[in-house]
Design a protein around this motif. Sequence first.
Motif, short mmCIF file in Angstrom:
data_model
loop_
_atom_site.label_atom_id
_atom_site.label_comp_id
_atom_site.label_asym_id
_atom_site.label_seq_id
_atom_site.Cartn_x
_atom_site.Cartn_y
_atom_site.Cartn_z
N HIS A 473 45.45 42.41 37.78
CA HIS A 473 44.14 41.75 37.86
C HIS A 473 44.31 40.23 37.88
O HIS A 473 43.62 39.52 38.62
CB HIS A 473 43.27 42.15 36.65
CG HIS A 473 42.78 43.55 36.68
ND1 HIS A 473 42.00 44.06 37.70
CD2 HIS A 473 42.96 44.57 35.80
CE1 HIS A 473 41.70 45.32 37.45
NE2 HIS A 473 42.28 45.66 36.29
N GLN A 476 45.73 39.19 41.34
CA GLN A 476 44.72 39.20 42.40
C GLN A 476 43.74 38.04 42.26
O GLN A 476 43.34 37.43 43.26
CB GLN A 476 43.95 40.52 42.36
CG GLN A 476 42.95 40.67 43.51
CD GLN A 476 42.09 41.90 43.36
OE1 GLN A 476 41.52 42.13 42.30
NE2 GLN A 476 41.99 42.69 44.41
N ALA A 477 43.38 37.71 41.02
CA ALA A 477 42.41 36.63 40.80
C ALA A 477 42.99 35.27 41.16
O ALA A 477 42.24 34.30 41.32
CB ALA A 477 41.97 36.62 39.33
N MET A 510 40.54 48.57 40.98
CA MET A 510 41.02 47.31 41.55
C MET A 510 40.20 46.98 42.80
O MET A 510 40.01 47.83 43.67
CB MET A 510 42.49 47.41 41.93
CG MET A 510 43.45 47.12 40.79
SD MET A 510 43.62 45.36 40.43
CE MET A 510 44.52 44.80 41.86
N GLN A 511 39.73 45.76 42.90
CA GLN A 511 38.98 45.36 44.09
C GLN A 511 39.92 45.30 45.29
O GLN A 511 41.09 44.91 45.17
CB GLN A 511 38.34 43.97 43.90
CG GLN A 511 37.31 43.95 42.78
CD GLN A 511 37.90 43.47 41.48
OE1 GLN A 511 39.04 43.79 41.15
NE2 GLN A 511 37.13 42.72 40.73
N VAL A 514 38.88 40.00 47.69
CA VAL A 514 38.10 38.98 46.99
C VAL A 514 38.04 37.73 47.85
O VAL A 514 38.92 37.47 48.66
CB VAL A 514 38.71 38.65 45.61
CG1 VAL A 514 38.59 39.84 44.68
CG2 VAL A 514 40.15 38.22 45.73
N VAL A 519 38.74 32.70 44.46
CA VAL A 519 40.13 32.55 44.03
C VAL A 519 40.44 31.09 43.70
O VAL A 519 41.05 30.79 42.67
CB VAL A 519 41.09 33.08 45.11
CG1 VAL A 519 42.54 32.69 44.79
CG2 VAL A 519 40.99 34.59 45.23
N ASN A 522 38.70 30.15 40.48
CA ASN A 522 39.37 30.76 39.34
C ASN A 522 40.68 30.04 39.03
O ASN A 522 41.05 29.86 37.87
CB ASN A 522 39.64 32.24 39.62
CG ASN A 522 40.20 32.96 38.41
OD1 ASN A 522 39.57 33.03 37.37
ND2 ASN A 522 41.41 33.46 38.53
N LEU A 547 32.52 34.26 37.97
CA LEU A 547 33.87 34.82 38.02
C LEU A 547 33.99 36.18 37.35
O LEU A 547 34.68 37.06 37.87
CB LEU A 547 34.86 33.82 37.41
CG LEU A 547 35.08 32.51 38.19
CD1 LEU A 547 36.00 31.58 37.42
CD2 LEU A 547 35.64 32.79 39.57
N PHE A 551 35.79 39.27 39.18
CA PHE A 551 37.03 39.77 38.58
C PHE A 551 36.75 40.46 37.24
O PHE A 551 37.22 40.01 36.19
CB PHE A 551 38.03 38.62 38.38
CG PHE A 551 38.26 37.79 39.60
CD1 PHE A 551 38.90 38.31 40.71
CD2 PHE A 551 37.83 36.46 39.64
CE1 PHE A 551 39.11 37.53 41.84
CE2 PHE A 551 38.04 35.68 40.76
CZ PHE A 551 38.68 36.22 41.87
N LEU A 554 39.68 41.55 34.93
CA LEU A 554 40.42 40.48 34.27
C LEU A 554 39.62 39.88 33.12
O LEU A 554 40.12 39.74 32.00
CB LEU A 554 40.78 39.40 35.29
CG LEU A 554 41.51 38.16 34.75
CD1 LEU A 554 42.87 38.54 34.20
CD2 LEU A 554 41.65 37.10 35.83
#
Length: 767
Positions: A473, A476-477, A510-511, A514, A519, A522, A547, A551, A554
Amino acid sequence: MIAKIIYGHTCRGTLDYILGKEGMQVLGYGNTFSQDISPKFFGSLLHFQGQRNATKNRYAHISLNLPHNEHVDDSTFFEISKEYMEKMGYGEQPFIVVRHNDTKHEHVHIVTTNVNDKGKVLSLYNSKRRSMATTSYLETKYGLEPIPRTKQQKELPIFRLPELKTDNEDTQGTRYYIQDVLNRILQKYKVRSFEELARHVQPYHIEIRKTQSTSGRVGVAFGLDNRQGYRTRFINGSQVHRQMSGPKLQWVFENHKKSKLLPMHRKRLLKQIETTYSLFKTIRPHDLKQVLKEYQGMDIELDIRRATIGEYTIYDKSGYVFREKELSKHLRMQERQDIFGNGNVPTQIDTQSKQFQLEKEKLIREAIQTSHLTSKQQKVLLSEHIETLRFKNIVPILLESEKHRFLEKYMSSEEKHTFRKNLKETFPQIQQKLHDTETRKEREALQGKFDLIGDVLRKGVFNVGATDGSVRHLFQALGVKYQNNKLLFASSDKYFVPVQLGHLPFPKNMQEHVSNGFVRQNHLMMEMLTKQETDILSKQSAISFFLPMVFPGLFERMHPDYKRQYESISLGAYLKHAERMHESFEKSPIDYIGFFNAKGFYFEKIDNGINIKSIYTDNSSSYKLPKRTSLYLNSIPDLETFLKQQHPVLENLIKTNRNSLENLWAGHLMELGQYERVAYLLTNENVYPNLHREVVEYHMDKGLSKTIQERIASKNTFQQNRLLRIGVYTKGSLLDKPGGNHQEDYNGFKDELTDYTKRRKDRGISF
């Protein structure tokens, strides 16, 4: 309708003016024991009440102005005036409404006092914002023509003079004309001397006479001369406006001259002009204005005398105005005969110059970068895109480029042919150079993400680990992925950083994709939490508040201490955005609170101020309002009791399951005018925006309602009936006002002094 407000410490002169105008008509009085009193008696009453406090701004002179050719009768104009005063916080103050007919647009003058009957000054906060919202409300209620709500650049009409008169003692029209011209000029330019101001006002037939007393006090007077037999006597600056006296104008000029930015602006202009000269072989003097505008975006005026050009004046984007003689002597036209001394020889670029080679390389680089932004495969890195690029791919972009057209404009036909050929020959070199540069930047960026992940894990910002794969997570973020013991960009396998995590399972939910914008935001947030850098704090935008919605896997694992810090920062970032969105609707501090309540935010009074909280964050998370905003809200009578009325609104949002960030996001998109996306959320996701009824109605009328209908109509027959029901329910839900109806009290005011050192938006209050 436009409202203008002027504050002052006396009311006698203002009353004498508005009551002494030929054809004036007293429409009525406000908050007096009778409508049958005389203007003289009202003046004494107003003077007595205002003198009960020593504040400089005891009195207010307000004018309400309708557009040309718009008419309302006397009784309606009086009702409009009373309602304006009520909503602006003067609901209990004595005032007089006088109608004038001496201009082409209908208008009334209102005179009142800022001192109440107990001798206390009204809370003068946010009057500009409230006046804009109030006039907008009155325009809608009474069917008046609305004024533009966006900032506009307006040029003064050079030949707009008062009507031709023979009585040079009639100075009132002259005074207002001079005030209007000077006001706009001093807002537009950072004037540094009376001599410079005289040059600015000369086209408007205004003359300036500067004086100086034996004690050194500077004085100034203004007069009109249209050189057609119409002259006026000179009027002292303080009579034109209190901010236009000699000492006050001199203070403004000195501040502009002492600015630390002035040398920087001059240095930048020198560089721009020098660069322009180095690009050209010859410049026909009359072409210099167009050349600098097209090449550098500079605005200049040429001083043409008998077909010859003496010098030029630069009107810089900073607001400063520079004469040619203020710049380097080497850059003056008379000193550069190698460029300007060729008579009427056409302006021509020097294709052999170093600057031309730089422009050619820059042109190719920009075309390559543009081709990446417009590519169907934007997810690949720029270096990967460059590797597959051919010159023919950027030719259409080159030909459409303004810079390409500019360069070819000053070339011969033969030079144009050679230029295009050179672009093709130069392309491989620039391509390789740009590829190497971007490769280095991308490697550093990936390493930076790896280091940031290490900081986040060491400090325990999130409770994630490798055992359950939850660390994915975090990856990915931040726009990266993990595979085969490597950390890579999420969109590319070109670079990697070795990470020995072994088999790393994928967590549930899980996405798949994004947004790059989230991103980046974040990434900034993670840097701020780990490094505590104030410059990063200033880069936070409103979307940082969303956010956890993007996410969720996360942020649900965020450490409580960091979570409170994040939520406080993101609350502050969203607050600034929301205040701008509410600006044109907000008529009072009660409105301010109401608009935030409708979005799911609420306020709590603390010992040293007021905090804002939300139903989307932890109850212990808050953001302290700025001091001025706290004073604004404290102008509400019995604020603590009023704040208790917030709870039904918030409880209704929670009860109707509208306490998720998706609902706030839908409202956020609506405020930004993203009606297609809002319609999708409404019809496909059943997500209803959390917004105040007044704001929703505005956007429904502006185009959202039509967009929703089009969205519903585009569905197939099988879904038609169900979607029509959703559409009707959507509209009904949108127009529901949670929490009932609160009685509105309009108190509080903002002191809007004339400050010619700042640009004001050309709307709402002016002087």
